[in-house]
Scaffold this motif. Structure first.
Motif: not given
Length: 769
Positions: A453, A455, A458-459, A461-462, A476, A591, A593, A615
């Motif tokens: 994932i 960097y 990323w939050k 995407y989460k 994560s 994080f 990934g 994804y």
């Protein structure tokens, strides 16, 4: 063979299955026992292993730091040569025109490496190939793959900003080598950036090997190594160094290292016994089936003796018959071996390099062994034929063939093999099911892991994935239960704590219960100084239940505040004890990934598809990489799964061979009592009476076999189960259930003949009288 198609068929079938299974197990065990035996100085080569003892057991690992060097050991008497071995996947550029290199299995070694490891060169000389620090050695297969030829000396190979010169081409290392590579380079060049004195940096894939002088006492070297290690390494308190013979590396399941191909030595013993059982059953089958035809053969041999046949001619007849049966069985067994070896290689996931048809020596060994088996099989029938009393044969149609002791012993042995192997298989499968599915302490099902994932964002995407219908939770966390390599140490404690860096959703996603205190919160002011520990860590630290929260882990500025305690869970195989764990909250810059996505079980397939679609749409995704956690957890038991599958297969084969023998013996026992059964029927005996008469001997054989089998199974399996830190209790009910199944099969086998005997007209049986 034409007159006795059933018995000839059973003989050939039993022998072909028995020989084929024996050859497959033999070839597999030969491959396993050959590991690292090709080194000419193998008896003097040792690997350094660190042993740390604690209340939680003994931890062994072969990973060393770069500080463990030639300079470190040079003052220890008895060491003739020393080399670190760093097994890595280095990216080399074999062609200047190629922009990107190729990941290559690489060994990074010291100069002494070739002084004790046996490597055969096609081009180059072991004494001079490492004259330059930039020397690179390449395997025959890699040279052919990259250049189409093995004549590649002097070619330049790129490695980032550095370059190497191919100074030697070596024959591919054997399949039975614990150390495998396509490229070998020097440590002084490749790892020059590492600080030699940094004992605190432990390289998980760095191993240290040494060659001892002849007549050197291993214990003396170990004591001196440990003394220097503790003197130079302030992090080594409570540890000692041990020297492990290279012949033991392949079997060292209790040692943490980078050796990928290992086997439990117990399985070698188990399969050796299974092979002997199968072969012995096949031989006994042949003998019992041959003797079971004694009623027909007795008169034949009597007539031949009266006609002038000598004992030599009779022996010749039986030996030729046996050779013919075994020859046919051998051909069939070789076909079976060739068909099953690829299946075995697929199961163990490595090339065994075995093919009987293209290896004349193996084929010749097989023919010689089969000929020996033929002589063994023919010995007893031949002996009986020469001792047969002609007068007794023509008087009552019987001779020495009718002796029951050997046949009874063979029958008991066949039942014993049948019962023991079924009980062993049932127990082993029960333990494996317990290891894979029971009491793991976390939820491994329906957990989809997404890697690489980006960097940035990323939050976001989460949160997007969390909105997908069917997604229950997402975390994560950087460590997964099957793969934990990081550890924390504190000078106040003589033990390490396994280290997890997680987010606040980790415990919820994996279903790990919080027993005390609280979880991490996004609003925590200084989350880097807060930790959660597991129950084992709390006990190890000396805290009682209910008194852990707000306690300190460590002292001074490096101390952490404990805010919660979670339940223990297995983050390694159940062959290992649960270790103390410390969980830290990872900040944004921590994080790694990786997302762990927990799916609804009802519609996991469709949900996973939607998650993967989202994804794969992530911008700047380096490479799509995902897997289900359950598959990786099960992979921890790959060795056991392979061996259990093999054990189940050969148990079925051994049971089949034993069944064939029991079928023949039962037929013989019924046939020799046909006249008795005819008289009983004439006198009014009913069906149940005759069945009871014919089957009572089988009951006694079964009871004797069970009395012998139960202690054998209990001792054997208890020994095997004791190698697991977490194990089942001996499944007594399952064992007796297996005995019941075996009993049913045996009675069905016997009843086939006894019912057939009952249906025969007494007139046909008694007309000669």
């Amino acid at each position: 063979m034409r007159r006795n198609k059933l018995y000839a068929g059973l003989n050939i079938l039993g022998l072909s299955i028995g020989l084929g299974s024996f050859f497959i197990i033999y070839l597999f065990l030969q491959n396993e026992l050959a590991y690292d035996q090709f080194h000419e100085k193998k008896d003097r080569i040792y690997r350094v292993v660190t042993i740390a003892e604690s209340d939680f057991g003994v931890e062994k690992q072969a990973s060393m730091s770069h500080a463990f060097s030639q300079k470190f050991v040079e003052g220890i008497p008895g060491i003739e040569a020393f080399s670190k071995v760093d097994r890595n996947s280095a990216v080399f550029n074999f062609h200047e025109a190629t922009e990107t290199g190729s990941p290559t299995e690489t060994l990074i070694v010291d100069r002494d490496f070739l002084n004790f490891f046996t490597i055969h060169f096609m081009y180059g000389n072991a004494k001079s190939v490492f004259d330059s620090p930039n020397s690179l050695l390449i395997s025959e297969s890699m040279a052919l793959k990259q250049y189409g030829t093995t004549d590649v000396l002097g070619k330049t190979v790129g490695y980032y900003e550095d370059s190497y010169i191919i100074n030697g081409v070596f024959h591919d290392l054997p399949n039975s080598s614990s150390i495998k590579a396509d490229v070998i380079v020097l440590n002084e060049k490749m790892n020059a950036r590492h600080e030699v004195g940094a004992w605190s940096v432990r390289m998980n894939n760095l191993q240290a090997y040494m060659l001892l002088n002849e007549n050197t006492e291993v214990a003396d070297v170990e004591n001196k190594l440990t003394e220097l290690y503790l003197e130079k390494n302030k992090y080594g308190a409570g540890s000692k160094l041990s020297l492990q013979p290279i012949s033991e590396v392949h079997y060292s399941l209790d040692v943490r290292d980078e050796v990928k191909e290992k086997t439990d030595r117990q399985y070698v013993s188990i399969f050796a016994l299974v092979a002997i059982f199968i072969l012995a059953s096949s031989i006994f089958n042949y003998i019992s089936l041959s003797v079971s035809q004694s009623i027909e053969r007795a008169k034949e041999i009597g007539v031949r003796k009266v006609a002038g046949a000598s004992s030599r001619e009779l022996r010749k007849q039986f030996i030729i018959e046996s050779l013919l049966h075994v020859l046919i069985s051998f051909v069939l067994s070789m076909i079976l071996v060739e068909l099953l070896i690829p299946q075995l290689e697929a199961l163990v996931e490595r090339n065994l390099g075995i093919s009987v048809l293209v290896q004349p020596i193996l084929l010749l060994k097989g023919i010689m062994f089969a000929s020996l088996i033929a002589l063994v099989c023919s010995f007893y029938p031949t002996y009986l034929s020469t001792k047969l009393k002609v007068v007794q044969v023509f008087k009552n149609g019987k001779g020495i063939f009718s002796s029951q002791r050997l046949i009874g012993a063979i029958g008991i042995f066949q039942i014993l093999v049948f019962v023991v192997l079924i009980c062993v298989s049932v127990t082993a499968n029960r333990q494996m099911r317990f290891m894979r599915n029971e009491n793991l302490g976390f939820d491994k099902d329906y957990q989809l892991v997404l890697e690489n994932i980006p960097y940035r964002d990323w939050k976001a995407y989460k949160n997007e994935i969390l909105k997908i219908s069917g997604v229950r939770a997402i975390s994560s966390g950087s460590q997964l239960p099957y793969d934990v390599t990081a550890a924390m140490s504190f000078k106040e404690y003589d033990f390490n704590l396994s280290f997890f860096e997680i987010d606040e959703n980790y415990f919820q996603t994996l279903g790990i219960p919080l027993l005390e205190g609280r979880n991490f919160l996004p609003e925590d002011a200084d989350s880097t100084k807060l930790v959660v520990i597991n129950t084992t860590a709390a006990n190890k630290l000396g805290y009682k239940e209910g008194s852990v929260v707000d306690k300190k882990l460590g002292t001074g500025s490096s101390a952490y505040k404990i805010i919660g305690v979670v339940s223990d869970f297995h983050f390694a195989s159940k062959k290992e004890l649960i270790e103390p764990i410390v969980f830290k909250h990872h900040p944004s810059q921590g994080f790694n990934g990786q997302f762990i996505v927990r799916l609804e079980g009802a519609n996991w397939a469709s949900t996973s598809k939607r998650v993967l679609d989202a994804y794969n749409k992530i911008p700047n995704l380096y490479a799509s990489s995902y897997f289900f956690l359950e598959d990786r957890v099960d992979a921890q038991y790959k060795q056991e799964n392979v061996m259990i599958t093999m054990l189940n297969t050969f148990t079925v084969i051994a049971a089949l061979v034993a069944f064939i023998g029991l079928f023949g013996i039962a037929g013989y026992s019924v046939k020799r009592r046909l006249k008795e059964m005819g008289i009983r029927k004439v006198l009014g005996a009913g069906f149940m009476s005759i069945q009871k008469t014919l089957n009572v001997s089988s009951v006694w054989k079964l009871l004797i076999a069970v009395v012998i089998a139960v202690p054998v199974v209990v001792y054997w399996m208890d020994n095997w189960l004791s190698s697991f830190a977490y194990r089942i209790e001996m499944p007594v009910f399952l064992i007796f259930g297996a005995i019941a199944v075996a009993s049913i099969v045996i009675f069905i086998t016997v009843s086939i003949h006894s019912i057939k005997a009952y249906l025969i007209n007494p007139v046909e049986i008694l007309k000669d009288e």
